[in-house]
Design a protein around this motif. Structure first.
Motif, mmCIF file in Angstrom:
data_model
loop_
_atom_site.group_PDB
_atom_site.id
_atom_site.type_symbol
_atom_site.label_atom_id
_atom_site.label_comp_id
_atom_site.label_asym_id
_atom_site.label_seq_id
_atom_site.Cartn_x
_atom_site.Cartn_y
_atom_site.Cartn_z
ATOM 1 N N SER A 179 29.662 17.857 21.031
ATOM 2 C CA SER A 179 30.679 18.523 20.211
ATOM 3 C C SER A 179 30.591 18.146 18.736
ATOM 4 N N TYR A 180 29.609 17.329 18.349
ATOM 5 C CA TYR A 180 29.549 16.852 16.963
ATOM 6 C C TYR A 180 29.311 17.997 15.971
ATOM 7 N N GLY A 181 28.430 18.953 16.313
ATOM 8 C CA GLY A 181 28.139 20.051 15.388
ATOM 9 C C GLY A 181 29.375 20.856 15.057
ATOM 10 N N ASP A 182 30.161 21.216 16.088
ATOM 11 C CA ASP A 182 31.404 21.966 15.849
ATOM 12 C C ASP A 182 32.400 21.121 15.063
ATOM 13 N N ALA A 184 31.713 18.725 12.867
ATOM 14 C CA ALA A 184 31.305 18.644 11.468
ATOM 15 C C ALA A 184 31.640 19.931 10.722
ATOM 16 N N SER A 185 31.486 21.073 11.404
ATOM 17 C CA SER A 185 31.831 22.357 10.778
ATOM 18 C C SER A 185 33.333 22.462 10.528
ATOM 19 N N GLN A 186 34.109 21.869 11.414
ATOM 20 C CA GLN A 186 35.564 21.969 11.326
ATOM 21 C C GLN A 186 36.153 21.032 10.279
ATOM 22 N N GLY A 188 34.198 18.721 8.196
ATOM 23 C CA GLY A 188 33.297 18.275 7.143
ATOM 24 C C GLY A 188 32.469 17.077 7.597
ATOM 25 N N LYS A 189 31.314 16.923 6.971
ATOM 26 C CA LYS A 189 30.355 15.905 7.399
ATOM 27 C C LYS A 189 30.901 14.486 7.246
ATOM 28 N N ALA A 192 33.457 13.803 9.914
ATOM 29 C CA ALA A 192 32.764 13.795 11.210
ATOM 30 C C ALA A 192 31.996 12.489 11.403
ATOM 31 N N GLU A 218 21.151 12.613 14.558
ATOM 32 C CA GLU A 218 22.461 12.762 13.933
ATOM 33 C C GLU A 218 23.602 12.399 14.874
#
Length: 353
Positions: A179-182, A184-186, A188-189, A192, A218
């Motif tokens: 779930s990390y990609g979603d 980070a999109s939600q 910010g990096k 996240a 990552e």
């Protein structure tokens, strides 16, 4: 030095300037120049005309800068041209030229520009080497505080050697926060990564002092566990996944759901010759977890990537027998299972270490 120009006069002029200090090779068109660059590793710098038959200088630059070979891709390239227009210089620079020299330049200017460019390239390469050495000397990831991949590999090699010498158990587990990609999109990096550091702390809190964990990508972690066999590693993966899913992590008052996948490999199951191969097996099973929509892929669930070897087959059979309850099998089958379990016990006692 490689000089590429369709004019023999220009080639000989530059060859005479460069020849006093460098070995010079000449080619008359871009295609011949590209073949020289591709096949001659002694070439350390390229001088190329921009307007040539077969392959012009701009196309040659594009091939050099897009090459998959670092030796070619990083070659210093000097564009030589009689066209002094600023647009021509800018186009050459955009294509990847390191410098631009007018064909009418005198010998002292050419040599001075070459020396400056070589000095700049040497400094750049020394900086890259220094950064690579620094990366290898760093032991902990700055974001999560876990080990760096290089240091995990160093520690893993020691554990693998010890396990092989003493017949000890050694297991590796790959863990990815799906779930990390979603996330980070939600959020910010930066946020996240803060949450990822908290997750890393949760993982580390479950480890023993002799275990090692590293962030290898990552949102991917690798755990090397001495003295841990296949059943224990799978049980640990299930327990850790449950803790991650049940963790109370919030952002701006809203709960953040953590989903994860796992892949495990063990020296007693997998026929491998190095810690790198054991790590690769764990990563392959992590990828299989994604393909098969299974959160955890270990040993019996994994689809073998090649023919099974005899030691792995024996160990796998022993694991199945150890987990078998003979009671529901009926009198005859139950008696056979009991006898096989006694054989398993004798086999275990006779194993090295």
């Amino acid at each position: 030095m490689l000089v590429i120009d369709d004019s023999r006069f220009v080639r000989k002029t530059f060859a005479s300037i460069l020849g006093a200090s460098f070995a010079v090779r000449e080619e008359a068109d871009g295609e011949a120049g590209w073949e020289a660059v591709r096949t001659d590793p002694s070439i350390v710098m390229v001088f190329t005309d921009l307007d040539m038959p077969k392959l012009d200088g701009f196309e040659l630059l594009e091939r050099i800068r897009s090459s998959s070979d670092p030796r070619i891709r990083e070659l210093p390239v000097v564009a030589i041209s009689g066209n002094r227009e600023e647009a021509n210089k800018k186009r050459a620079a955009s294509a990847g030229a390191n410098d631009f020299i007018d064909k009418s330049a005198d010998g002292s200017e050419v040599l001075s520009r070459i020396q400056n460019l070589l000095r700049l390239v040497r400094t750049s390469r020394e900086l890259e080497a220094s950064q690579a050495a620094l990366a290898q000397s760093t032991t902990h990831d700055p974001v999560t505080g876990t080990l760096t991949p290089h240091y995990l590999l160093t520690e893993g090699r020691k554990h693998f050697s010890h396990a092989r010498r003493h017949g000890a158990q050694l297991s590796v587990m790959a863990l990815r926060i799906d779930s990390y990609g979603d996330l980070a999109s939600q959020v910010g990096k930066e946020t996240a990564e803060q949450l990822l550091a908290r997750i890393a702390n949760m993982v580390t809190a479950n480890l023993r002092a002799e275990d090692s964990v590293s962030r290898t990508a990552e949102a991917t972690f690798m755990i090397v566990s001495m003295g841990t066999g296949p059943p224990q590693m799978l049980a640990f993966a299930r327990r850790l996944r449950g803790q991650l899913e049940g963790a109370h992590v919030t952002w701006r008052g809203q709960p953040v759901r953590i989903t994860s996948s796992f892949g495990a490999a063990s020296l007693s199951i997998d026929a491998v010759g190095s810690i790198e191969e054991l790590m690769r097996a764990a990563m392959q099973r992590l990828q299989a977890a994604s393909r098969q929509a299974e959160p955890i892929v270990g040993y019996e669930e994994a689809r073998p990537s090649g023919p099974a070897t005899l030691p792995g087959d024996i160990e796998r059979a022993l694991l199945v027998l150890e987990q078998t309850d003979p009671q529901p099998l009926g009198d005859l089958a139950g008696e056979v299972a009991k006898r096989l379990l006694r054989i398993v016990e004798l086999f275990r006692r006779k194993k090295p270490g």
